[in-house]
Structures are given as structure tokens and as C-alpha cells.
Design an enzyme around this catalytic site. Structure first.
Site, PDB file in Angstrom:
ATOM      1  N   ASN A   1      35.852  40.643  39.363  1.00  0.00           N
ATOM      2  CA  ASN A   1      35.763  39.703  38.768  1.00  0.00           C
ATOM      3  C   ASN A   1      35.731  37.828  39.431  1.00  0.00           C
ATOM      4  OD1 ASN A   1      35.085  38.155  36.687  1.00  0.00           O
ATOM      5  ND2 ASN A   1      37.365  38.514  36.159  1.00  0.00           N
ATOM      6  N   TRP A   2      34.732  38.211  40.177  1.00  0.00           N
ATOM      7  CA  TRP A   2      34.556  36.740  40.738  1.00  0.00           C
ATOM      8  C   TRP A   2      34.618  35.647  39.630  1.00  0.00           C
ATOM      9  CZ3 TRP A   2      30.156  37.291  44.716  1.00  0.00           C
ATOM     10  CH2 TRP A   2      29.914  38.971  45.115  1.00  0.00           C
ATOM     11  N   LYS A   3      34.501  35.680  38.208  1.00  0.00           N
ATOM     12  CA  LYS A   3      34.627  33.979  37.699  1.00  0.00           C
ATOM     13  C   LYS A   3      33.789  33.093  37.958  1.00  0.00           C
ATOM     14  CE  LYS A   3      39.542  35.830  36.517  1.00  0.00           C
ATOM     15  NZ  LYS A   3      40.355  35.317  35.585  1.00  0.00           N
TER      16      LYS A   3
ATOM     17  N   GLY B   1      46.034  35.215  36.932  1.00  0.00           N
ATOM     18  CA  GLY B   1      45.651  34.409  37.407  1.00  0.00           C
ATOM     19  C   GLY B   1      47.367  33.689  38.104  1.00  0.00           C
TER      20      GLY B   1
ATOM     21  N   GLU C   1      39.718  34.666  29.115  1.00  0.00           N
ATOM     22  CA  GLU C   1      39.444  33.412  29.191  1.00  0.00           C
ATOM     23  C   GLU C   1      38.345  33.820  28.421  1.00  0.00           C
ATOM     24  OE1 GLU C   1      38.381  34.506  33.531  1.00  0.00           O
ATOM     25  OE2 GLU C   1      40.964  34.040  33.841  1.00  0.00           O
TER      26      GLU C   1
ATOM     27  N   GLU D   1      44.624  43.554  30.361  1.00  0.00           N
ATOM     28  CA  GLU D   1      44.993  42.135  30.881  1.00  0.00           C
ATOM     29  C   GLU D   1      45.541  42.045  30.269  1.00  0.00           C
ATOM     30  OE1 GLU D   1      41.472  41.653  34.210  1.00  0.00           O
ATOM     31  OE2 GLU D   1      41.102  40.586  32.459  1.00  0.00           O
TER      32      GLU D   1
ATOM     33  N   SER E   1      46.819  39.881  38.831  1.00  0.00           N
ATOM     34  CA  SER E   1      47.527  39.219  39.514  1.00  0.00           C
ATOM     35  C   SER E   1      47.453  40.569  40.561  1.00  0.00           C
ATOM     36  CB  SER E   1      49.006  38.336  39.458  1.00  0.00           C
ATOM     37  OG  SER E   1      48.744  37.426  39.013  1.00  0.00           O
TER      38      SER E   1
ATOM     39  N   HIS F   1      37.260  39.577  27.905  1.00  0.00           N
ATOM     40  CA  HIS F   1      37.824  39.081  29.143  1.00  0.00           C
ATOM     41  C   HIS F   1      38.697  37.709  28.633  1.00  0.00           C
ATOM     42  CE1 HIS F   1      40.072  37.164  32.332  1.00  0.00           C
ATOM     43  NE2 HIS F   1      39.429  38.090  32.653  1.00  0.00           N
TER      44      HIS F   1
ATOM     45  N   GLY G   1      40.586  39.506  39.731  1.00  0.00           N
ATOM     46  CA  GLY G   1      40.451  38.338  39.845  1.00  0.00           C
ATOM     47  C   GLY G   1      40.683  37.606  41.293  1.00  0.00           C
ATOM     48  N   GLY G   2      41.735  36.641  41.703  1.00  0.00           N
ATOM     49  CA  GLY G   2      41.908  36.326  42.676  1.00  0.00           C
ATOM     50  C   GLY G   2      41.550  37.044  43.858  1.00  0.00           C
TER      51      GLY G   2
HETATM   52  P1  PGA Z   1      44.149  37.676  38.623  1.00  0.00           P
HETATM   53  O1  PGA Z   1      42.550  38.163  37.968  1.00  0.00           O
HETATM   54  O2  PGA Z   1      43.689  38.939  39.390  1.00  0.00           O
HETATM   55  O3  PGA Z   1      43.558  36.409  39.837  1.00  0.00           O
HETATM   56  O4  PGA Z   1      45.349  37.324  38.098  1.00  0.00           O
HETATM   57  C1  PGA Z   1      42.669  39.075  36.612  1.00  0.00           C
HETATM   58  C2  PGA Z   1      41.027  39.038  36.102  1.00  0.00           C
HETATM   59  O5  PGA Z   1      41.139  38.185  34.864  1.00  0.00           O
HETATM   60  O6  PGA Z   1      40.233  39.816  35.954  1.00  0.00           O
END
Ligand code: PGA
Length: 254
Positions: free
Chosen positions: A9-11, A176, A100, A170, A216, A98, A237-238
Site C-alpha cells: 500500500n503505497w499510500k 507506521g 487512515e 491492521e 509495521s 483503511h 505500507g512503509g
Molecule cells: P505500515 O502501514 O506498514 O507503514 O505500518 C501498513 C498499512 O497502513 O497498510
């Protein structure tokens, strides 16, 4: 055998040029890896990148997903992207709900039910996210929160449609932050999700459900988390923003 998935997930990261380079690096690295039939790799770039990323990736190895879709079919909804638009540009999946989106864009269970419906109508696999906040876990409410998120948005689906869903657990406190859930915490929640689904749709559907862990996940902790019996992969994500680390996470599922 359950499908296993590693999804990036590149956001809201990278501009098109960088995203294309990232996707094509991942594509090249995956060429040397023999993926079993049941292992799927998904990339979810920003909308603006999808058409370009699609061109540099092997669609037999990499599935493209949207990070979100509209709850509406079409019409006067300025700024929205419909599930059909995603399908027509080459997506086969879409991330829905998600944390966010829930937190910053006020997405409710009702909206997410409509988004899921749109995704299914357009033959996109919904990757439905759920997970508790830190204070909810500290109050011992995490199981209830996750059960409600899932049941409020998904339990109106027919068994046939539910069987097309992927769930991503999640925990918000792990996204993050560099703090990963322990493998035991991930397993415990995934097992609970499977049990909750079994109560509604039966053991067969629950056993086939792919449940991803997100929060993470990095190359150095992926193998441990993926080793748990009810963890069927990860939403990353990251660590999905660097080809090497993403591919190392893919290797951890093999
Ligand atoms: P993260 O994000 O790996 O940076 O913690 C995961 C996500 O939000 O899908």
C-alpha cells in the site's frame, strides 16, 4: 489451500516517475522468483499511477489494486473514483476501509458496506481493513471493535460474495509506528476473525478466507508473523516503498 497475499500500500507517496521505477524494480526482482499458485502479489499505487504501473508489471505475477473507491456508482461526485473506473484501468482489487480513511475521511461502516458492494459489482477483490486503536486495546475492547467493523460492513453479503473478500487486520497502533503486533497478538486476532466469520458463514467459508496482517511489517519481522497459522500474508505500507524490502517480504511468505 488458502490464498496467501503480500500487498504493498503505497499510500500518498511517490510521483508517477518514481512509482513506475519502483514497480518495474519489483517486477524485475519477481521474475527470478517462482511463485506458488496460491501466492498473490498486489501493488496499490496512487490512482494517478495505475495506468503507468500496469504497463511495467507482469499481470500474471502482479495484481494492481486501488487504495480506495467511491461508495457510489457514477455521477455528480466531484473528486471520486468509481470501482468501475478502477476495473477498466486494470485493477483487480481495492483496499477498503483503511484506518487512515476511517480516521481522516470519516468513513463509516455504512459507507464501507457500500464501497464493498461497488467493488464486488465490478469484480474487484475488496481488501477490507479492520483494526482497533491503542486505547481500545488497552480497554480490552479490541475483539469487539474488530467484530463490529466486520459485521457492520460485510455481514449483509451473501455467502458467495463474502467468499470473495480478503480481510486485513491492521491494529491502528502498529501502522507506521514501527511497533508491530507480536506474532501471538496477530494470531489471536486472526483466529478470532476466522471464528467470527465461521459463526456467520460456516467453517468452510471461514477456512478459505485470506486474512492479512498489517502494521509495521518489515523484512526482519515478516517471516515470524507469516509463520502463524491464521496469518495469510501482509498489507505493507512503509516497507513497500523500497523494491528490495518489499521483495524480501514476498520471500518471507514462500
Ligand atoms: P505500515 O502501514 O506498514 O507503514 O505500518 C501498513 C498499512 O497502513 O497498510
Amino acid at each position: 489451500m488458502r490464498n496467501k497475499i503480500v500487498a504493498g500500500n503505497w499510500k500518498m507517496n511517490t510521483i508517477v516517475r518514481e512509482g513506475v521505477a519502483l514497480a518495474s524494480d519489483i517486477n524485475v526482482s519477481l521474475k527470478d522468483i517462482n511463485l506458488p499458485e496460491n501466492v498473490k502479489i498486489i501493488l496499490a499505487p496512487p490512482f494517478t499511477h495505475i495506468a503507468f504501473v500496469e504497463q511495467v508489471t507482469d499481470d500474471k505475477k502482479i495484481i494492481i489494486a486501488g487504495q480506495n473507491c467511491s461508495s457510489e456508482e457514477q455521477g455528480a461526485y466531484t473528486g471520486e473514483i468509481s470501482a468501475k473506473m478502477l476495473k477498466m484501468i486494470g485493477c483487480s482489487a481495492v483496499i477498503i476501509g483503511h484506518s487512515e480513511r476511517r480516521a481522516y475521511f470519516c468513513e463509516t461502516s455504512e459507507t464501507l458496506a457500500k464501497k464493498t458492494e461497488q467493488a464486488l459489482k465490478n469484480e474487484l477483490t475488496p481488501i477490507f481493513c479492520c483494526g482497533e486503536k491503542l486505547e481500545e486495546r488497552e480497554a480490552g475492547n479490541h475483539f469487539n471493535i474488530v467484530k463490529n467493523q466486520i459485521s457492520e460492513s460485510l455481514f449483509n453479503l451473501s455467502e458467495k460474495n463474502f467468499s470473495k473478500i480478503v480481510i486485513a487486520y491492521e491494529p491502528v497502533w502498529a501502522i507506521g509506528t514501527g511497533v508491530t503486533a507480536t506474532k501471538e497478538q496477530a494470531q489471536e486476532m486472526h483466529e478470532f476473525i476466522r471464528k467470527t466469520v465461521a459463526e456467520k458463514y460456516g467453517n468452510n467459508t471461514a477456512e478459505k478466507l485470506t486474512i492479512l496482517y498489517g502494521g509495521s511489517v518489515k523484512p526482519d519481522n515478516a517471516a515470524e508473523i507469516f509463520s502463524m497459522p491464521d496469518v495469510d500474508g501482509g498489507l505493507i505500507g512503509g516497507a513497500s516503498l523500497k523494491a528490495d524490502s518489499f521483495v524480501d517480504i514476498v520471500k518471507a511468505i514462500l
